[in-house]
Design an enzyme around this catalytic site. Structure first.
Site, PDB file in Angstrom:
ATOM      1  N   GLY A   1       0.724  -1.274  -0.025  1.00  0.00           N
ATOM      2  CA  GLY A   1      -0.242  -0.103   0.009  1.00  0.00           C
ATOM      3  C   GLY A   1       0.790   1.301  -0.139  1.00  0.00           C
ATOM      4  O   GLY A   1       0.258   2.181  -0.382  1.00  0.00           O
TER       5      GLY A   1
ATOM      6  N   THR B 108      -3.846  -7.866   2.517  1.00  0.00           N
ATOM      7  CA  THR B 108      -3.265  -7.855   1.252  1.00  0.00           C
ATOM      8  C   THR B 108      -2.529  -6.385   0.952  1.00  0.00           C
ATOM      9  O   THR B 108      -1.812  -6.217   0.293  1.00  0.00           O
ATOM     10  CB  THR B 108      -4.566  -7.717   0.181  1.00  0.00           C
ATOM     11  OG1 THR B 108      -5.553  -6.994   0.504  1.00  0.00           O
ATOM     12  CG2 THR B 108      -5.099  -9.209   0.369  1.00  0.00           C
ATOM     13  N   CYS B 109      -3.191  -5.389   1.873  1.00  0.00           N
ATOM     14  CA  CYS B 109      -2.536  -4.056   1.726  1.00  0.00           C
ATOM     15  C   CYS B 109      -1.126  -4.159   2.027  1.00  0.00           C
ATOM     16  O   CYS B 109      -0.194  -3.365   1.446  1.00  0.00           O
ATOM     17  CB  CYS B 109      -3.388  -3.130   2.769  1.00  0.00           C
ATOM     18  SG  CYS B 109      -2.610  -1.295   2.497  1.00  0.00           S
ATOM     19  N   ILE B 110      -0.591  -5.008   2.976  1.00  0.00           N
ATOM     20  CA  ILE B 110       0.746  -5.062   3.470  1.00  0.00           C
ATOM     21  C   ILE B 110       1.520  -6.523   2.888  1.00  0.00           C
ATOM     22  O   ILE B 110       2.552  -6.744   3.436  1.00  0.00           O
ATOM     23  CB  ILE B 110       1.032  -4.506   4.895  1.00  0.00           C
ATOM     24  CG1 ILE B 110       0.010  -5.828   5.775  1.00  0.00           C
ATOM     25  CG2 ILE B 110       0.791  -3.333   5.262  1.00  0.00           C
ATOM     26  CD1 ILE B 110       0.223  -5.594   7.246  1.00  0.00           C
TER      27      ILE B 110
END
Length: 912
Positions: free
Chosen positions: A855, A878-880
């Site tokens: 992200g 999922t962002c990281i």
């Protein structure tokens, strides 16, 4: 001196005639001198050459050892034929195949030659090596006028060839009406069988010769099978000869019921049966209704047999569905089709046309009772399952009664099916415990295992019958009510055996309101099986062929220019017929000769790259640098909406023909294609920081923060800031702790949907020309990416090398070792699912795992420790790019839980 003058005269005659005037003494050489003259009927030249020659007119030459008389008879050279006969040519000489000059004259219809040969005592009864006589040849070719002259010389008009076939056999087979009449008038045996027992009527039916069959039947021909039991009706149905079938049934009405029963024969092709019944049904309204009623009765009988567990499931299932498909096909082609709005099937079956469904009501009644009883008994006997075995026993007894009733209906008994009430059968179940004790006790799940497939096949038949009474695109209210009524049992069926969905629940693809009830079960099925189901229905109705082929018509080839591939492709695709593109694609680059699948693949590959070319301003690159999102400012290109439609057509066409494209979209755009609502997590693809802020609002209490947010946002519209309300009056509505979730969803929709709605609509308009919305919803956004762009190769060693560990895990921990061992054991598809599960993307960036984006920029794949509790599944952020992996006690448990998460879904979006 005299000899010299003779030579001079010969020379002069030769020069004047431009040919030799003397035959060589050698017969072999002489015959090849005479043959072209005989073929051209140059009788004066032939006479001159033969006059001063010792040539043997019966000399046989060539590979088949024919004489010049054979040549004359074959070519119709009458004058030469007479000349040869006068000089002693044998009219009965047979060549290597046993053919006489009369045979050849008869075969080619040389009437004058035949007459002269008969004058010179040609024998009409001679057979060639295959047993054929001159009248056989005349019968084969329908030479009736010659046959009249010949039969008076024939001693046996029923002379047989090597296969026992008479002239009447072959005349009937070839449909020569006047020839058949001539032979019959000459005393031919109308019922004479050949060596295999086939009569002239059999031969007529084998080739669908309705006229000769009619003549034979009017003359009293018997309806006889051959030695293998194959009947004339069998042959008519096998060939799809509806007119000839009609003739047979007119003369032998009992064959009508035989024809109806033939729908159960799996050895007969369904399409030919349809052709025959289609023709018969169009002869009269009475016959149309009679056919449908007969089919309904046969379907009912087969349906009850299918419901009996003592029958063969596979055979009875195929038989029932086959009969019902034929029934529905014939029903639709009737005098008043449901598609024109007349005589609808949902009007309560009041019209004569819909009365044909009445016999089937008995089967639907049994189906309904089965489902009601299973639901009731499963609920009542969750702990004590002994009574459930009784269902199986008693219901089968009652189904046998239904079969008997169906048979009574078939032979003309009238009456109502209403007396078979549920209460009557419920009373019967009260006394079945004793009978149940005599059978092995089965629990409820065993009953479902034994009956689910059978009942599901009958449900499929029920749906087909309901649907054929409805206009195109409408689902029968009766069937919707049926599914809603038995929702729990049907879900129990598919939960126990998910293949039932793909085998029998095709109605889900055609009815969105029913699909939604089963979508969670469908989505849980293996990706591969859903793909097969997708293409099975997508390509239904298309001819079996190589999907990417070179069309016969040159106009169907897509001629494109390499230097302007986007615009030239757009032009030719827009001009092309959509249905033709579905049947196959052929591409040729201007100035190049190459065609075939390789060129088609290259075209899709180059074109998909051009679609995201910044010059067209259609798509913009997302924050991860590898995916693309529709450009909200694409209107700078005046044709942008047409181009979006073209992009949709190309991706739809590629998916239709299983061609991969070299393009990847954001998760949100895949959701738009699938009709899945976007959420705030999708904002990360275009603005990761803003997505974090939305996440923060949701995770924290904003009551006392003084944010003073309203349901409106400021947007840059061509350089000017404008306030855009998120809903009516939004500028005056404050965001509170209570309504913040609504605010986040609305602002997400503004950024991800409303801003690009025209572009989405244009794309979907093109995409849906090839891919129906009901089919594509079988997949989620991750799977759609795999369908369109394929499965990338994943280097596990590079993956391990660029993975970080946190929250207590170290590289050498046992759980981590197990994890990588499991990854090595996964299939390529499962590795891609794992990558998607953790990073939200199925792709590894150029350069490998070291360049995976998160992200806020580069972010390595990370595995974090989570305390283990039984049955706990892994989750992800999922962002990281973080996998939250519980500390499993064994490799086996780790693999099992991981696969469940990958296949059933356990996606999450959380903050670091």
């Amino acid at each position: 001196m005299e000899r010299a003058m003779e030579q001079l005269n010969r020379l002069t005659r030769s020069l004047r005639r431009a040919r030799t005037v003397e035959l060589p003494e050698d017969n072999e050489t002489a015959v090849y001198t005479l043959m072209p003259m005989v073929m051209a009927d140059q009788h004066r030249s032939v006479l001159e050459l033969l006059s001063n020659s010792k040539f043997d007119v019966n000399y046989a030459f060539g590979r088949v050892k024919r004489s010049l008389l054979h040549i004359a008879a074959n070519c119709g050279s009458v004058e030469c034929l007479v000349l040869l006969l006068k000089r002693g040519a044998d009219p009965n000489y047979q060549d290597i195949s046993g053919c006489t000059p009369l045979h050849l004259a008869a075969r080619n219809g040389q009437k004058k030659c035949m007459s002269k040969l008969l004058e010179y005592n040609a024998d009409v009864n001679i057979c060639n090596n295959e047993g054929l006589t001159a009248i056989h040849w005349l019968a084969v070719n329908g030479r009736t006028e010659l046959l009249h002259d010949l039969v008076q010389h024939v001693t046996n008009v029923d002379v047989e060839d090597a296969m026992g076939q008479t002239a009447l056999h072959v005349a009937c087979q070839n449909g020569h009406k006047t020839t058949v009449l001539c032979l019959l008038d000459s005393g031919a045996d109308i019922n004479r069988p050949n060596v295999s027992g086939a009569t002239p009527l059999y031969f007529a039916c084998s080739h669908g010769q309705r006229d000769t069959a009619q003549i034979l039947l009017l003359r009293g021909a018997k309806y006889l099978p051959d030695k293998n039991g194959v009947t004339p009706l069998d042959l008519c149905v096998q060939g799809g000869y509806g007119e000839t079938c009609d003739i047979l049934i007119q003369h032998h009405p009992r064959l009508f019921q035989t024809l109806i029963q033939m729908t159960q024969n799996e050895d007969l092709r369904e399409n030919t049966l349809r052709q025959v019944l289609e023709h018969l049904s169009q002869q009269s309204e009475v016959q149309y209704l009679k056919i449908l009623t007969g089919l309904a009765e046969v379907a009912t009988t087969n349906g009850h047999k299918l419901l009996s567990i003592s029958s063969s499931y596979e055979a009875q299932m195929k038989s029932l569905l086959r009969i019902v498909r034929i029934f529905c096909h014939v029903f639709r082609i009737g005098p008043s089709s449901p598609n024109n709005g007349n005589d609808m099937g949902y009007n309560g079956n009041k019209t004569p046309r819909n009365q044909v469904f009445k016999p089937l009501e008995l089967l639907w009644h049994s189906l309904d009772e089965w489902l009601v009883l299973i639901a009731t008994e499963l609920t009542k006997n969750k702990r004590d399952s002994s009574n459930i075995a009784c269902i199986l026993l008693k219901q089968n007894q009652l189904d046998q009664q239904d079969i008997s009733l169906a048979h009574q209906s078939a032979i003309g008994e009238s009456g109502s099916y209403d007396h078979l009430s549920s209460s009557t059968r419920a009373e019967d179940f009260e006394s079945c415990s004793a009978a149940g004790k005599q059978e092995p006790v089965a629990d409820g799940q065993d009953v479902i295992s034994m009956t689910a497939n059978r009942l599901s096949a009958v449900i499929q038949a029920f749906y087909m019958c309901c649907s054929c009474q409805m206009p195109q695109g409408m689902t029968s209210p009766r069937f919707i009510e049926f599914v809603c009524k038995h929702d729990d049992v049907l879900k129990c069926f598919v939960t126990r055996n998910p293949k039932i969905i793909f085998d029998h629940f095709h109605f889900l693809l055609e009815c969105p309101e029913l699909m939604s009830r089963f979508m969670h079960i469908i989505k849980a099925q293996p990706f591969k099986e859903r793909c097969e189901w997708f293409y099975e229905h997508l390509l239904a109705g298309q001819p079996d062929s190589d999907m990417v082929h070179r069309p016969v018509n040159e106009n169907d080839i897509l001629l494109v220019h390499r230097d302007s591939i986007f615009r030239s492709s757009c032009e030719v695709v827009f001009k092309s017929n959509c249905e033709k593109l579905k049947q196959g694609i052929a591409v040729r680059f201007h100035g190049e000769e190459g065609m075939g699948q390789g060129v088609v693949r290259e075209w899709f590959d180059i074109l998909s790259s051009e679609i995201i070319n910044p010059d067209y301003a259609l798509f913009t690159q997302s924050a991860d640098g590898t995916t693309f999102q529709p450009n909200s400012n694409s209107s700078v290109n005046p044709d942008h909406l047409n181009y979006f439609r073209f992009a949709g057509e190309i991706l739809g066409l590629a998916l239709y023909h299983r061609q991969l494209v070299n393009i990847y979209f954001t998760r949100s755009f895949y959701k738009h294609i699938l009709g899945i609502p976007v959420n705030y997590q999708d904002v990360a693809s275009i603005d990761p920081e803003y997505a974090k802020n939305l996440q923060w609002i949701l995770d924290n209490d904003i009551s006392d923060l003084g944010l003073e947010l309203t349901f409106s946002v400021e947007t840059d519209v061509f350089g000017a800031m404008e306030e855009v309300p998120l809903k009516p009056g939004g500028a005056s509505i404050l965001v509170t702790q209570e309504n913040k979730a609504e605010y986040v969803q609305l602002v997400t929709e503004l950024r991800m949907t409303r801003a690009i709605q025209p572009q989405i609509n244009g794309f979907l308009q093109g995409f849906h020309m090839f891919i129906p919305p009901s089919l594509i919803q079988l997949f989620d956004e991750y799977e759609l990416e795999l369908l369109l762009s394929g499965m990338p190769e994943i280097d596990v060693n590079d993956w391990m090398k660029n993975t970080e560990y946190t929250s207590g895990y170290e590289r050498d921990d046992q759980v981590i070792q197990w994890f990588w061992e499991v990854v090595q054991e996964l299939t390529q598809e499962e590795r891609v699912l794992l990558l998607q599960f953790v990073t939200g993307s199925s792709r590894v960036p150029h350069g490998g795992f070291a360049y995976i984006m998160g992200g806020s920029g580069l972010q390595n794949f990370t595995i974090a420790a989570v305390a283990y509790t039984p049955n706990l599944l892994p989750t992800s952020s999922t962002c990281i790019n973080m996998l939250k992996l519980p500390e499993y006690p064994s490799k086996e448990i780790l693999k099992d839980r991981l696969l469940v998460a990958l296949h059933c879904g356990s996606y999450g979006y959380t903050m670091a």
